[in-house]
Design an enzyme around this catalytic site. Structure first.
Site, PDB file in Angstrom:
ATOM      1  N   LYS A  37      23.831  -9.205  35.670  1.00 50.76           N
ATOM      2  CA  LYS A  37      24.778  -8.160  36.130  1.00 50.76           C
ATOM      3  C   LYS A  37      25.737  -8.040  37.433  1.00 50.76           C
ATOM      4  O   LYS A  37      26.741  -8.941  37.379  1.00 50.76           O
ATOM      5  CB  LYS A  37      23.880  -6.978  35.955  1.00 50.76           C
ATOM      6  CG  LYS A  37      23.442  -6.772  34.504  1.00 50.76           C
ATOM      7  CD  LYS A  37      22.681  -5.559  34.482  1.00 50.76           C
ATOM      8  CE  LYS A  37      21.743  -5.294  33.249  1.00 50.76           C
ATOM      9  NZ  LYS A  37      22.438  -5.090  32.121  1.00 50.76           N
ATOM     10  N   ASP A  62      11.818  -8.181  38.170  1.00 56.98           N
ATOM     11  CA  ASP A  62      13.079  -8.412  37.349  1.00 56.98           C
ATOM     12  C   ASP A  62      14.243  -7.592  37.947  1.00 56.98           C
ATOM     13  O   ASP A  62      14.100  -6.409  37.525  1.00 56.98           O
ATOM     14  CB  ASP A  62      12.795  -8.178  35.941  1.00 56.98           C
ATOM     15  CG  ASP A  62      13.958  -8.172  35.010  1.00 56.98           C
ATOM     16  OD1 ASP A  62      14.100  -8.092  33.685  1.00 56.98           O
ATOM     17  OD2 ASP A  62      15.034  -8.524  35.535  1.00 56.98           O
ATOM     18  N   TYR A  83      12.315  -3.594  29.611  1.00 60.82           N
ATOM     19  CA  TYR A  83      13.129  -4.723  28.889  1.00 60.82           C
ATOM     20  C   TYR A  83      13.608  -5.676  29.789  1.00 60.82           C
ATOM     21  O   TYR A  83      14.036  -5.505  30.815  1.00 60.82           O
ATOM     22  CB  TYR A  83      14.300  -4.192  28.114  1.00 60.82           C
ATOM     23  CG  TYR A  83      15.278  -5.027  27.454  1.00 60.82           C
ATOM     24  CD1 TYR A  83      16.551  -5.525  27.960  1.00 60.82           C
ATOM     25  CD2 TYR A  83      14.804  -5.548  26.368  1.00 60.82           C
ATOM     26  CE1 TYR A  83      17.419  -6.098  27.035  1.00 60.82           C
ATOM     27  CE2 TYR A  83      15.815  -6.435  25.374  1.00 60.82           C
ATOM     28  CZ  TYR A  83      16.896  -6.829  26.083  1.00 60.82           C
ATOM     29  OH  TYR A  83      17.805  -7.734  25.383  1.00 60.82           O
TER      30      TYR A  83
END
Ligand code: KE4
Length: 420
Positions: A267, A239, A144
């Protein structure tokens, strides 16, 4: 343990917010019951609106590597608040942040800050397509990368959790430019490049997958991605929104010795405030507006508060490298206590307990997990004061705030649960 206040607020929330939450995976849909409404966090703990406290292994889905309300981050925010909240103009701290990221991750010669991981991956794809002049993107099933239209193809995280086929609203022409292949499979990748290598702009991959649950790369898989993309003039995008500064100070690319062309971050680099970043080779990044023609922009990109919190996080991690050894030791001790009959995948302080006794190496094997048993486990842990991600297909996180006592308490609860 009452959760009456959470339930009451949740029923109102569902009338005003889709599913009552501002991000689907928070809704507890796959584990049952209502989501807890959180009143505050402190260190390794969160407290819900009914006054219950939990040892938190979600950590806001990764950002809180130092736990809740770490003094270094709170102090940086307080100090910044005295100067304002946003200017829409460059600030010195943004340059310091770029320097902190680039010095920690040498492949990131230049970096652009954005406001979420999704913005980071969306922008990285556009830059890869603009730089190569090609359209096709390769991703992996169960990975994802945020809710980017063309990446919501066989995606993980909330898409997998809710069992969504992919998402309505994504035009077929978008998903036609995305090849979704099995993670850790070299055959499928070699075939895709044999057939369409000269049309592939980039391969984007979570170097350690967190979004089908934690799935590490098979030995040599990342190197194979690096080699095959280089051979065909495609870019490799790692990613690292979840793994960046999490699995090592230099991210998964440091851990596995891979130098990508582009990296996306999020994050941890925001210390709990909204942020994302993409960066990489200077010859590629200098094609981004206004230096070059590839457009990307953002009103609050490089926001002073997010940058203050993020920079405080990165500087603290840089000056306390021993944190990673502590995270490794405590995460290993915790995972050693996983219930019998489960499979645990862990890299550093991110892990998943899969309710299957078979190895989990890709989406096909991950989805064989017994999600009903996971839901029982999640509920039992919640009642014991342990807050785990409410989905079998998510990674859990240990923070530097988790004490040895927290780990022992959680381990006892894990051991007491029979997975049979
Ligand atoms: P955001 O747009 O949610 O900031 O980042 C998207 C993203 C990109 N890349 C990776 C590897 C990610 O893990 C994410 C977001 N992760 C999920 C948790 N698996 C966010 C939680 C949520 O969607 O609420």
């Amino acid at each position: 343990m009452t959760r009456a206040n959470s339930e009451k607020i949740f029923s109102k929330a569902q009338k005003l917010i889709p599913g009552g939450v501002n991000s689907p995976v928070r809704a507890f849909r796959s584990v049952g019951g209502s989501p807890l409404f959180i009143a505050r966090g402190e260190g390794s703990r969160i407290f819900d609106v009914d006054g219950n406290q939990y040892i938190d292994y979600v950590g806001s889905w990764g950002p809180l590597l130092l736990g809740h309300r770490h003094p270094a981050i709170i102090e940086a925010l307080r100090e910044t608040l005295e100067t304002g909240t946003s200017f829409g103009a460059p600030t010195t701290r943004e340059v310091e942040m770029a320097e902190a990221i680039s010095s920690a991750v040498p492949s990131i010669e230049m970096v652009r800050l954005v406001n979420s991981g999704t913005e980071a991956t969306m922008s990285a794809l556009r830059v890869a397509r603009g730089f190569t002049g090609r359209d096709l993107i390769v991703k992996f099933e169960g990975c994802y990368h945020g809710h980017v239209d063309s990446l919501l193809v066989k995606a993980g995280s909330g898409v997998a959790t809710l069992g969504l086929p992919d998402s309505p609203g994504v035009p077929k022409s978008f998903s036609d430019t995305t090849l979704a292949l099995p993670f850790n499979s070299t055959d499928a990748l070699e075939q895709a490049f044999r057939q369409r290598g000269d049309q592939i702009a980039a391969v984007i991959v979570e170097p350690v997958v967190g979004n089908m649950g934690c799935v590490p790369p098979a030995p040599g898989f990342l190197q194979m991605l690096r080699d095959i993309t280089a051979r065909h003039g495609s870019l490799l995008i790692l990613d690292e929104v979840m793994t960046g500064f999490r699995v090592a100070f230099g991210g998964a690319q440091q851990l596995y010795g891979i130098r990508p062309d582009l990296t996306t971050l999020g994050k941890v680099i925001g210390g709990g405030l909204p942020i994302g970043a993409y960066g990489g080779r200077a010859d590629i990044m200098n094609r981004v507006a206004p230096a070059g023609p590839i457009y990307q922009a953002g009103t609050l990109s490089g926001n002073p508060l997010a940058v203050a919190a993020g920079l405080a996080m990165l500087l603290y991690l840089k000056s306390h490298p021993q944190i990673y050894a502590q995270l490794e030791a405590r995460s290993a001790a915790l995972c050693a206590a996983a219930p019998r009959g489960t499979t645990v995948n862990r890299v550093g302080s991110m892990f998943t307990i899969f309710f299957t006794d078979q190895p989990v190496t890709d989406w096909e094997s991950a989805k064989k997990s017994d999600t009903a048993r996971f839901a029982d486990f999640h509920r039992t842990m919640l009642d014991a004061g342990i807050y785990l991600p409410p989905s079998q297909f998510e990674a859990a996180f240990v923070s530097a705030a988790h004490s040895e006592e927290d780990i022992r308490t959680t381990a006892r609860c894990f051991q007491g649960f029979s997975a049979s």
